[in-house]
Design a protein around this motif. Structure first.
Motif, PDB file in Angstrom:
ATOM      1  N   LEU A  40       1.411   5.451  -0.655  1.00 33.29           N
ATOM      2  CA  LEU A  40       0.868   6.800  -0.787  1.00 33.29           C
ATOM      3  C   LEU A  40       1.823   7.632  -1.616  1.00 33.29           C
ATOM      4  CD1 LEU A  40      -1.173   9.022   0.009  1.00 33.29           C
ATOM      5  CD2 LEU A  40       0.278   9.470   2.022  1.00 33.29           C
ATOM      6  N   ASP A  41       1.310   8.215  -2.696  1.00 34.62           N
ATOM      7  CA  ASP A  41       2.075   9.122  -3.556  1.00 34.62           C
ATOM      8  C   ASP A  41       1.740  10.544  -3.108  1.00 34.62           C
ATOM      9  OD1 ASP A  41       3.407  10.469  -5.536  1.00 34.62           O
ATOM     10  OD2 ASP A  41       2.419   9.449  -7.213  1.00 34.62           O
ATOM     11  N   ALA A  42       2.642  11.136  -2.326  1.00 36.08           N
ATOM     12  CA  ALA A  42       2.416  12.459  -1.733  1.00 36.08           C
ATOM     13  C   ALA A  42       2.807  13.539  -2.730  1.00 36.08           C
ATOM     14  CB  ALA A  42       3.234  12.594  -0.452  1.00 36.08           C
ATOM     15  N   SER A  44       2.491   7.343  -9.829  1.00 37.53           N
ATOM     16  CA  SER A  44       1.414   6.459  -9.349  1.00 37.53           C
ATOM     17  C   SER A  44       1.134   5.361 -10.358  1.00 37.53           C
ATOM     18  CB  SER A  44       0.137   7.261  -9.091  1.00 37.53           C
ATOM     19  OG  SER A  44       0.258   8.100  -7.969  1.00 37.53           O
ATOM     20  N   PHE A  60      -0.378   2.936   5.400  1.00 43.07           N
ATOM     21  CA  PHE A  60       0.437   2.642   4.225  1.00 43.07           C
ATOM     22  C   PHE A  60       1.730   1.918   4.603  1.00 43.07           C
ATOM     23  CE2 PHE A  60      -2.032   6.481   3.321  1.00 43.07           C
ATOM     24  CZ  PHE A  60      -2.731   6.052   2.198  1.00 43.07           C
ATOM     25  N   ARG A 109       0.865  -1.185   0.000  1.00 43.07           N
ATOM     26  CA  ARG A 109       0.000   0.000   0.000  1.00 43.07           C
ATOM     27  C   ARG A 109       0.898   1.230   0.000  1.00 43.07           C
ATOM     28  NH1 ARG A 109      -2.674  -0.829   5.490  1.00 43.07           N
ATOM     29  NH2 ARG A 109      -0.471  -1.336   5.860  1.00 43.07           N
ATOM     30  N   PHE A 113      -6.159  10.379   6.002  1.00 47.44           N
ATOM     31  CA  PHE A 113      -5.855   8.954   6.060  1.00 47.44           C
ATOM     32  C   PHE A 113      -5.664   8.545   7.517  1.00 47.44           C
ATOM     33  CE2 PHE A 113      -3.600  10.762   2.278  1.00 47.44           C
ATOM     34  CZ  PHE A 113      -4.524  10.349   1.329  1.00 47.44           C
ATOM     35  N   VAL A 120       5.515   5.452   1.601  1.00 42.63           N
ATOM     36  CA  VAL A 120       5.136   6.753   1.050  1.00 42.63           C
ATOM     37  C   VAL A 120       6.232   7.187   0.098  1.00 42.63           C
ATOM     38  CG1 VAL A 120       4.675   9.186   1.522  1.00 42.63           C
ATOM     39  CG2 VAL A 120       3.821   7.444   3.096  1.00 42.63           C
ATOM     40  N   CYS A 159       1.107  13.820  -5.908  1.00 47.21           N
ATOM     41  CA  CYS A 159       1.137  12.896  -7.052  1.00 47.21           C
ATOM     42  C   CYS A 159       1.077  13.580  -8.399  1.00 47.21           C
ATOM     43  CB  CYS A 159      -0.007  11.895  -6.936  1.00 47.21           C
ATOM     44  SG  CYS A 159      -1.662  12.621  -7.024  1.00 47.21           S
ATOM     45  N   THR A 188      -2.500   5.064  -3.509  1.00 46.37           N
ATOM     46  CA  THR A 188      -3.319   6.215  -3.134  1.00 46.37           C
ATOM     47  C   THR A 188      -2.470   7.456  -3.385  1.00 46.37           C
ATOM     48  OG1 THR A 188      -4.473   4.962  -1.419  1.00 46.37           O
ATOM     49  CG2 THR A 188      -4.549   7.365  -1.248  1.00 46.37           C
TER      50      THR A 188
END
Length: 233
Positions: free
Chosen positions: A43-45, A53, A102, A41, A97, A105, A47, A64
């Protein structure tokens, strides 16, 4: 308004697809550092329009993403369809979230937009599983120092601006530069252990596609961004 990606989202996304620094340097380096992401899992901070992604999803990750630009998210949704959950959210603000949501990240070229990393790193640490990884790319501090000009001082944390012209559209971009020790101090203060610091070479094929850029670089390497893998202890 500085850093208004909504005003040039399509032009930036088009440039990002095949440019040397994005497509043949930064994204491949992030993916190499992320390694085997199947089933993880992520997370694309920040994105953007979703190229990272998409690459992570294609490697089997459950992705996400969030970004502060509605236009960039619109492009990401066109690219990803139902392949990722995408959210409108600001860097440095509370994220939508749950704790430990996740495994990893990725923060690709976003931290240097902020003066203070404290709130963002705390949030990214919060949403990571214990033992999870934060993979980061930022503007290289030595390159920032060289570009800042005489008298700027390497050890100064300060802001600077550039005008970007993409697809006939000009935009003012503002960044924060800081020395390496300020970056590593911020990471460790937020509860991360530094596992990797990387200054990678471009991906295979870059020299053939951009011969004029590599003409004076016999090694094929150059300074542009700095990469970290951080472990959430």
């Amino acid at each position: 308004m500085p850093n208004d990606y909504d005003s040039f989202a399509e032009a930036y996304s088009a440039e990002n697809e095949a440019s040397l620094v994005n497509a043949y340097y930064e994204r491949p380096a992030i993916l190499d550092l992320a390694g085997d992401v199947a089933g993880r899992r992520i997370l694309d901070a920040g994105c953007g329009s979703g190229p990272l992604s998409a690459a992570l999803r294609d490697r089997g990750a459950i992705v996400t993403g969030f970004d502060s630009s509605a236009k960039m998210l619109e492009l990401a949704r066109q690219r990803l369809g139902d392949g990722a959950a995408l959210h409108l959210a600001d860097l440095g603000s509370p994220l939508p979230f749950s704790d430990a949501a996740f495994d990893d990240v990725v923060a690709s070229l976003v931290l240097h937009y902020l003066e203070d990393w404290t709130a963002l790193l705390a949030e990214l640490r919060r949403v990571l599983m214990p033992g999870g990884r934060l993979v980061v790319s930022v503007n290289h501090p030595f390159v920032d120092y060289l570009q800042a000009g005489p008298g700027a001082g390497y050890f100064v944390t300060g802001t600077y601006s550039e005008e970007w012209t993409l697809g006939g559209h000009s935009a003012l971009m503002s960044f924060w530069r800081r020395p390496l020790h300020a970056m590593t101090d911020a990471f460790t203060a937020a509860g991360f252990r530094i596992a990797v610091i990387s200054e990678p070479s471009p991906a295979p094929g870059a020299r053939e596609l951009f011969p004029e850029i590599f003409a004076g670089k016999p090694s094929g390497a150059f300074l542009c961004f700095l990469f970290f893998v951080l472990q959430a202890d």
